[in-house]
Design an enzyme around this catalytic site. Structure first.
Site, PDB file in Angstrom:
ATOM      1  CG  HIS A   1      36.598  -3.717  -2.750  1.00 37.81           C
ATOM      2  ND1 HIS A   1      35.461  -4.231  -2.177  1.00 37.81           N
ATOM      3  CD2 HIS A   1      37.020  -4.645  -3.643  1.00 37.81           C
ATOM      4  CE1 HIS A   1      35.193  -5.411  -2.697  1.00 37.81           C
ATOM      5  NE2 HIS A   1      36.136  -5.690  -3.584  1.00 37.81           N
ATOM      6  CG  ASP A   2      33.846  -1.982   0.457  1.00 38.87           C
ATOM      7  OD1 ASP A   2      33.324  -0.887   0.716  1.00 38.87           O
ATOM      8  OD2 ASP A   2      33.779  -2.517  -0.670  1.00 38.87           O
TER       9      ASP A   2
ATOM     10  N   GLY B   1      38.746  -7.929  -0.488  1.00 36.92           N
ATOM     11  CA  GLY B   1      37.705  -6.970  -0.150  1.00 36.92           C
ATOM     12  C   GLY B   1      36.911  -7.334   1.086  1.00 36.92           C
TER      13      GLY B   1
END
Length: 278
Positions: A120-121, A138
């Site tokens: 994520h991100d 992440g």
């Protein structure tokens, strides 16, 4: 477009011209597929996901799933995949989080080999290659033309500069300057990515400039901040060197990978490689 009878396309999905969807593939309603996207069998594209033109997903790929983050509570976040990117078998790309960028990005012309994971991100630049089973935790950030060898793991929030090479099975826990070559189980900065730079069209004088900058930054006397100041003053206007200086400044004092002390023989071997045209 070509959609297999067993594929499921939810109402609301935006499908471009010339798209191919393989057997048992699932496309959810907030997905946008660009022209000529090809998605193989048993793929799932979910969440608020946009995939650029001519990108290809191979069997078992999962894009847009919720982040593996305990703070996530179903907020609207995104995945954006660029054009002409290849995601091989069982690649996973997870959506962002509200406390992060709220978006996970993979750029244009990337090649993600089987089993790679983009957490994520993350932000992955253009022309990036992730070999088999590479793991990006992440918030990791990769510049353009980064190449990561099989089984390497990048710790959360680590930044890797453009044109860097990370060897297979390395664990990278600190930021990596542009043009770097990282090796070792516990990744360490070994030198510059000389072979990769030559393959990308960097001339001999450009590589010499970068070797001088590397030596000034990591092999000179004094504290690191003093060496960085000398490098900035002496060579900071060179665009290649400026990329290194700017990368360090943008990190806001984040820890950087440093090399182990290098012998004169090691340094000479790099010059010999350059002279030999490697």
């Amino acid at each position: 477009m070509t959609i297999h009878p067993t594929a499921i396309v939810a109402e609301g999905a935006q499908i471009g011209e010339g798209v191919t969807l393989g057997p048992y593939t699932v496309i959810d309603g907030d997905v946008t597929l660009g022209d000529r996207v090809t998605i193989g069998p048993h793929c799932v594209v979910t969440g608020h996901t946009t995939i650029g033109a001519d990108t290809r997903l191979f069997p078992g790929t999962m894009v847009g799933g919720p982040p593996q983050d305990l703070s996530y509570n179903g907020e609207r976040t995104e995945v954006v995949i660029g054009a002409r990117t290849v995601l091989r078998e069982h690649v996973t790309v997870h959506a962002g989080t509200q406390r992060g960028r709220a978006r996970t990005v993979v750029g244009d012309d990337c090649f993600l080999m089987a089993g790679a994971h983009v957490g994520h991100d993350c932000v992955v630049g253009n022309h990036v290659i992730l070999s088999n089973n590479v793991l990006l935790a992440g918030h990791a950030s990769l510049g353009d033309y980064v190449l990561i060898g099989g089984g390497a793991a990048i710790v959360q929030r680590v930044r890797i500069g453009a044109y860097a090479f990370i060897s297979g099975l390395s664990g990278v826990t600190k930021d990596v300057i542009p043009y770097a070559y990282v090796i070792g189980h516990r990744g360490r900065l070994d030198s510059l990515n000389l072979v990769g730079l030559k393959r990308r069209g960097f001339g001999r004088q450009d590589i010499r400039t970068l070797l001088d900058a590397y030596a000034m930054l990591f092999e000179g006397e004094g504290l690191f901040r003093e060496r960085l100041a000398r490098l900035t003053e002496a060579m900071g206007e060179d665009p290649l060197v400026a990329r290194i200086v700017d990368f360090i400044a943008e990190g806001h004092n984040r820890p950087l990978l440093h090399p182990l002390p290098k012998s004169d023989t090691d340094a000479q071997s790099e010059i010999d490689l350059l002279e030999a045209g490697v």
